[in-house]
Every structure is written in structure tokens, then in C-alpha cells.
Design an enzyme around this catalytic site. Structure first.
Site, PDB file in Angstrom:
ATOM      1  CB  SER A 271     -27.704 -18.866   4.683  1.00 15.52           C
ATOM      2  OG  SER A 271     -26.781 -18.354   5.620  1.00 15.52           O
TER       3      SER A 271
ATOM      4  N   GLY B 238     -31.972 -20.375   4.075  1.00 12.71           N
ATOM      5  CA  GLY B 238     -33.205 -19.660   4.372  1.00 12.71           C
ATOM      6  C   GLY B 238     -33.996 -20.341   5.479  1.00 12.71           C
ATOM      7  CB  ALA B 239     -37.615 -21.019   5.805  1.00 13.09           C
TER       8      ALA B 239
ATOM      9  N   GLY C 170     -32.772 -23.740   7.186  1.00  9.85           N
ATOM     10  CA  GLY C 170     -31.685 -23.905   8.140  1.00  9.85           C
ATOM     11  C   GLY C 170     -30.334 -23.527   7.562  1.00  9.85           C
TER      12      GLY C 170
ATOM     13  N   GLY D  18     -28.452 -13.052   7.005  1.00 11.96           N
ATOM     14  CA  GLY D  18     -27.263 -13.840   6.689  1.00 11.96           C
ATOM     15  C   GLY D  18     -25.995 -13.211   7.248  1.00 11.96           C
ATOM     16  CG  ASP D  19     -25.128  -9.454   6.008  1.00 13.59           C
ATOM     17  OD1 ASP D  19     -24.576 -10.206   5.186  1.00 13.59           O
ATOM     18  OD2 ASP D  19     -25.886  -8.521   5.677  1.00 13.59           O
TER      19      ASP D  19
END
Length: 315
Positions: free
Chosen positions: A220, A222-223, A225, A251-252
Site C-alpha cells: 500500500s 497511500g494516496a 496507489g 489497508g486492512d
């Protein structure tokens, strides 16, 4: 069935506030109380999708009892390992501009007998599982090698295992070759011991985790992708997000979406991206239902933008 293992669960209280000012009385505009912990969130997202899930977690005291009650209301089967300590309580302050401040308690210390009972409970539940998702930090008392032991036992029983943890616990578990690991950008940088400035840096770091033992890496960013790197190739996924309300559990939710869609390949990555994008647009740690997903906003490509500078470089 997706079995989740959360060694350090929590009772999470989230308050929505206009802004966070130290030393001032802040009036919350909204509040939620949810069962917490990364594996618990995965179970919540799986249940929201209408799939069966069993959550294995050590529970103690009044907060532990409340966690079990809140999960039961969401049609999540709970297999509790009773402990002498008290399940931790966490607080999150979500500002209207999307900034989140979290206060996470350390949690109880598990005795040697409680640790072994937790391992044995996972073994007993694993034969019915399509996937076992082991997620989150380890509570006091558990050695960094604990997740490695879980992975080894899961593979001995023929189960596939997804691991979402960090630090030494992640590195120790890699030698047992988990089927997929899901680090975020910070955890990925920590694992390889260097900063990440571009998507290409993240790809190289994910490839190194595979060399250390991970069969696949779902990262992951974040913003920026998400990445999927496995034996078949590398894919990059992103999604349009209109409004960010809270990134708690995003993320989960992504990991749940990945596993729900089979746990491999670009279709599973697309599901992960859709679930993560939906989660950040919901309040607190609310997990998205199928009605919240916007698959038309998701793009997955094998043409990875390796030169793209990360919006939030990790040093």
C-alpha cells in the site's frame, strides 16, 4: 472461509473533530466505537462483503467482552482465547481535512500458556480456512518469531497465509515463506533499510522482500496507489477518491478485498484498491460493503509508473 488472527486486538473509539488544538476543549461532531486490530478489521470487511470469517483473538476484561459483542452483531464468528490481562482501548481523532491522530495503548502481556493456547487455537481453526490472515503488532510477551511459527504451522496444515505486520516480526516470518505480505510504504522502507522516493523504489523493495521469502507482496502506497509483485509479474493499481474522511482500517480493507477476490493476480489487486478507496471515504473505521465500491474508479496496469515520485516519500 477467511480466518483472521489478531494477537493484539483493541476496542477503538473514534471521534470526529473540526480541528485538533492542544490544551483546548474540543467538541466532537461524531463518534464511533468499533472492535479494532488489523485482523479484526479484515474480518469486518470480509463480513461486510457477505463472506464467512472467523476471528481468533485473545480477549480479557470488560473491553474484551465488548469487542466480542460488537463482532457478533456484525455476524463475525469469534474464537476467543481468554487471557488474564485486559484488552487495550485505543482512541482516534479524525479531523475534517482527513488528518488522523491516533493514541494506541500497548495492550496486555500474554503468558507462555496463553501464547501456546493462541497458537493451538489457530491450528484447530485452520482446516476450514481458504486463507489465514495474521495481522498487526505483537503484544508484550510474544517473541518476534511468533508469526514465523504461525506461518510454519499453517503451511504444515496446507493453508495459505497472508501476513500484515512490520519490523523484526515481518523479517523473521519471511523465512517461512508467507503466501502474501502486505506492508505499507513505511513498513516496506523499514524492511529494506532505505528511503523510498518513487514507485520504482517501492517495486525494488518489494522484489527484495520476495528474495527474502515472501511469495507475493501487496504494498500500500497511500494516496499513490498499490503494488502487487509476485512470481507472475508486477502490477500497479490506483483509484479516484473524491473525499477522504478517515484512513483507519483502509489497508486492512484492502487486504480483505485482495483475499475475497482469490488472493492473486491483477483482479485481486483491483479488488484491493476498490476496497481501500471505499474505506477512506467512510467515517472512523467503517468497513465498506459492496454498495460502497466503485470499480469504475479503479485502474490496474502492468505498465508500472516507476519514475513517478511518491506524494509522501518515506525516509
Amino acid at each position: 472461509m477467511i480466518l483472521t488472527v489478531t494477537p493484539n486486538p483493541s476496542l477503538d473509539r473514534t471521534y470526529e473533530v473540526p480541528s485538533l488544538e492542544r490544551g483546548e476543549v474540543i467538541r466532537a461532531t461524531g463518534e464511533r466505537m468499533d472492535p479494532g486490530g488489523k485482523g479484526v478489521n479484515v474480518s469486518r470487511a470480509v463480513a461486510a462483503a457477505g463472506r464467512r470469517t472467523v476471528a481468533v483473538l485473545p480477549l480479557g476484561g470488560a473491553p474484551g467482552a465488548l469487542v466480542a459483542q460488537l463482532l457478533a452483531v456484525k455476524d463475525i464468528e469469534v474464537t476467543a482465547v481468554r487471557i488474564a490481562g485486559v484488552t487495550r482501548s485505543n482512541i482516534a481523532l479524525a479531523e475534517t481535512d482527513g488528518v488522523l491522530t491516533k493514541i494506541n495503548a500497548p495492550g496486555p502481556e500474554l503468558t507462555a500458556a496463553e501464547q501456546e493456547l493462541l497458537l493451538e487455537t489457530v491450528r484447530e481453526q485452520s482446516p476450514d480456512a481458504d486463507w489465514i490472515a495474521c495481522c498487526g503488532s505483537l503484544p508484550r510477551g510474544l517473541a518476534p518469531e511468533w508469526y514465523a511459527d504461525v506461518v510454519a504451522r499453517a503451511h504444515a496444515g496446507g493453508a495459505r497465509i497472508a501476513l500484515d505486520t512490520s519490523g523484526r516480526a515481518l523479517l523473521e516470518a519471511l523465512r517461512e515463506r508467507p503466501d502474501v505480505v502486505k506492508p505499507n510504504a513505511e513498513e516496506l522502507a523499514e524492511a529494506v533499510g532505505r528511503p523510498l522516493s518513487t514507485v520504482g523504489d517501492a517495486v525494488k523493495a518489494a522484489e527484495e522482500l520476495r528474495e527474502m521469502g515472501a511469495r507475493a507482496v501487496l504494498a500500500s502506497l497511500g494516496a499513490d496507489g498499490q503494488l502487487l509483485v509476485d512470481g507472475a509479474g508486477t502490477w500497479f493499481g490506483s483509484a479516484r477518491v473524491d473525499v477522504v474522511r478517515s484512513n483507519v482500517g483502509a489497508g486492512d480493507s484492502s487486504l480483505a478485498g485482495f483475499l475475497i477476490a482469490g488472493g492473486s493476480g491483477p483482479q485481486a489487486l483491483a479488488s484491493a484498491v476498490a476496497h481501500g478507496a471505499a474505506a477512506v471515504q467512510l467515517p472512523g473505521s467503517v468497513m465498506p460493503s459492496p454498495d460502497n465500491l466503485d470499480t469504475s474508479a479503479v485502474t490496474v496496469t502492468a505498465d508500472v509508473p516507476v519514475n513517478r515520485v511518491l506524494k509522501e516519500p518515506v525516509s
